[in-house]
Enzyme design. Structure first.
Site, short mmCIF file in Angstrom:
data_model
loop_
_atom_site.label_atom_id
_atom_site.label_comp_id
_atom_site.label_asym_id
_atom_site.label_seq_id
_atom_site.Cartn_x
_atom_site.Cartn_y
_atom_site.Cartn_z
N ALA A 163 0.82 -1.21 0.00
CA ALA A 163 0.00 0.00 0.00
C ALA A 163 0.85 1.26 0.00
CB ALA A 163 -0.90 -0.01 1.23
N LYS A 164 2.08 1.16 0.47
CA LYS A 164 3.02 2.29 0.51
C LYS A 164 2.39 3.52 1.14
CE LYS A 164 5.96 0.35 -3.05
NZ LYS A 164 5.21 -0.77 -3.62
N ARG A 165 1.76 3.33 2.30
CA ARG A 165 1.10 4.42 2.99
C ARG A 165 2.07 5.17 3.91
NH1 ARG A 165 -2.25 2.65 -0.39
NH2 ARG A 165 -4.45 2.31 0.13
#
Lengths: 270, 270
Positions: free
Chosen positions: B95-97
């Site tokens: 998700a690379k949040r």
């Protein structure tokens, strides 16, 4: 939406206010919880109450994803409501996405085509080919993290790199050479007004999305004083400070009053 | 899942293979499109076919968000299917949040509590207080971007900062001092094996998630040679190279064969 349309709204309303829709079911007025879609009902009332003073709305994706399918549905209804009733107001998907090219393209499709937002926030760490796919959509804008409002911004963003520049400056400089960079905007936290002068040297015309006024303690006057450009160039966000001003049945009116008060503070800079 | 559980799986299967579930309706076998939920049906068949050789599955969130409500439903069904049938296989929400603290906490809740993933990928740009909220969940892991596989990784990650270190090194060093950092893993692209030696100096024990073998051209042997640690320490991802090996009715068998071939290449390093 074009930048000119956004500037027109700002001029018309004498306001650079962006209202952040960070909807948390534990914080919204409890009487809304009996309704079928409390998140959407809350947003709808907040939007109707503040639209006279706001030029942008910014749903924060985390707060919708946290409620899974239901949250995603509330987000879809909120953006549709904005498009149908307030087509002149700029919309921001605060998502802070960024990935390799083919993945960024899927995110761009989700936010620009399916949901129809005017802009999306992205993270710069993966560089040019992680951001350019978002910039391929005409009349859509990309808001990249520059210098953020939180304490952790000091960990890496303020690292000094080659030629004695900060990392965030290098990101701003370099990104100006990317394809369609005229549709790039930047996140700059209101908690760091002392950097706005440096930032305006690099980005004399770019729009800056400024969070951190309100709950995070940033100073609105300083932001206007050091941050405004020839065509205004600012979207000043408040989320919790407006939407949770009251937790009673008067929440919409309280939000309206707070939005109005912020607009009035900005008006003197027009 | 604990790190020990993950290590056990790796040992048992003599494999460090992670299969990326980047499901694109334009690329999956066309006969699946008549089914009620093609994305889930595709994932289910791919998982059943490759589970003997995989120790982790990694759905890439962009590919689900791009299909709105339907995509989110497919994601929920996929993670439930994995939990019910393969509880020993590690799951990664790619998700690379990363956002300010209260927002990161909402994302963590979404991925760890509601969806029940074992781990999530995060971006480092906003620093400590944007990552630590993800690390508060016991037995959950956080996989932070280090040196990514794409060309844009050269734009900022390879910038030289104080003391002649690369930005990505500073991020690795600093993050080791954060709360619960023993549950931090790092993304390191297979396209940059020459940096694995430096990275192992900073992170002798940490798990590295290595994308970029396969479609992006990374070399599996070099990754194993320079990247393995005492307890294996690698999750080597292939997405398109496995799941789209065939676009016919034999797609699952083709994926199984490719997964098996990768496992066999890894086996010699055990």
């Amino acid at each position: 939406m074009t930048t000119e349309n956004l500037v027109q709204q700002i001029k018309l309303k004498k306001s650079m206010l962006c209202v952040g829709l960070d909807v948390d079911l534990e914080k919204i007025p409890q009487h809304l919880l009996k309704l079928d879609d409390p998140i959407f009902e809350f947003n709808k009332e907040i939007i109707k109450a503040t639209a006279d003073f706001a030029v942008a709305y910014k749903p924060n994706l985390a707060f919708y994803e946290a409620y899974g399918l239901k949250g995603w549905k509330s987000l879809e209804k909120t953006i549709s409501f904005l498009q149908e009733n307030y087509p002149n107001i700029f919309t921001i998907a605060d998502a802070k996405r960024g990935d390799i090219g083919n993945t960024s393209r899927m995110y761009a499709k989700a936010f620009f085509e399916d949901l129809g937002f005017d802009s999306v926030t992205v993270a710069p760490y993966m560089g040019k080919d992680s951001v350019e796919p978002f910039l391929e959509f005409p009349e859509k804008h990309v808001i990249m993290l520059g210098l953020t409002s939180n304490q952790g911004s000091e960990d890496f963003q303020l690292s000094k790199i080659e030629n004695d520049t900060y990392l965030f400056e290098k990101i701003m400089q370099k990104s100006k050479t990317w394809n369609n960079s005229e549709r790039l905007m930047y996140v700059v936290g209101a908690t760091k007004p002392e950097y706005l002068k440096i930032i305006r040297k690099h980005l004399p015309k770019s729009f800056l999305l400024v969070p951190g006024v309100g709950a995070q303690g940033g100073n609105l006057d300083e932001v206007c004083k050091y941050g405004m450009s020839d065509n205004y160039g600012l979207l000043i966000n408040s989320s919790r400070g407006i939407i949770y001003k009251s937790s009673g049945t008067d929440f919409a009116e309280a939000a309206r009053n707070e939005a109005k008060a912020m607009q009035q503070k900005m008006e003197k800079y027009f």
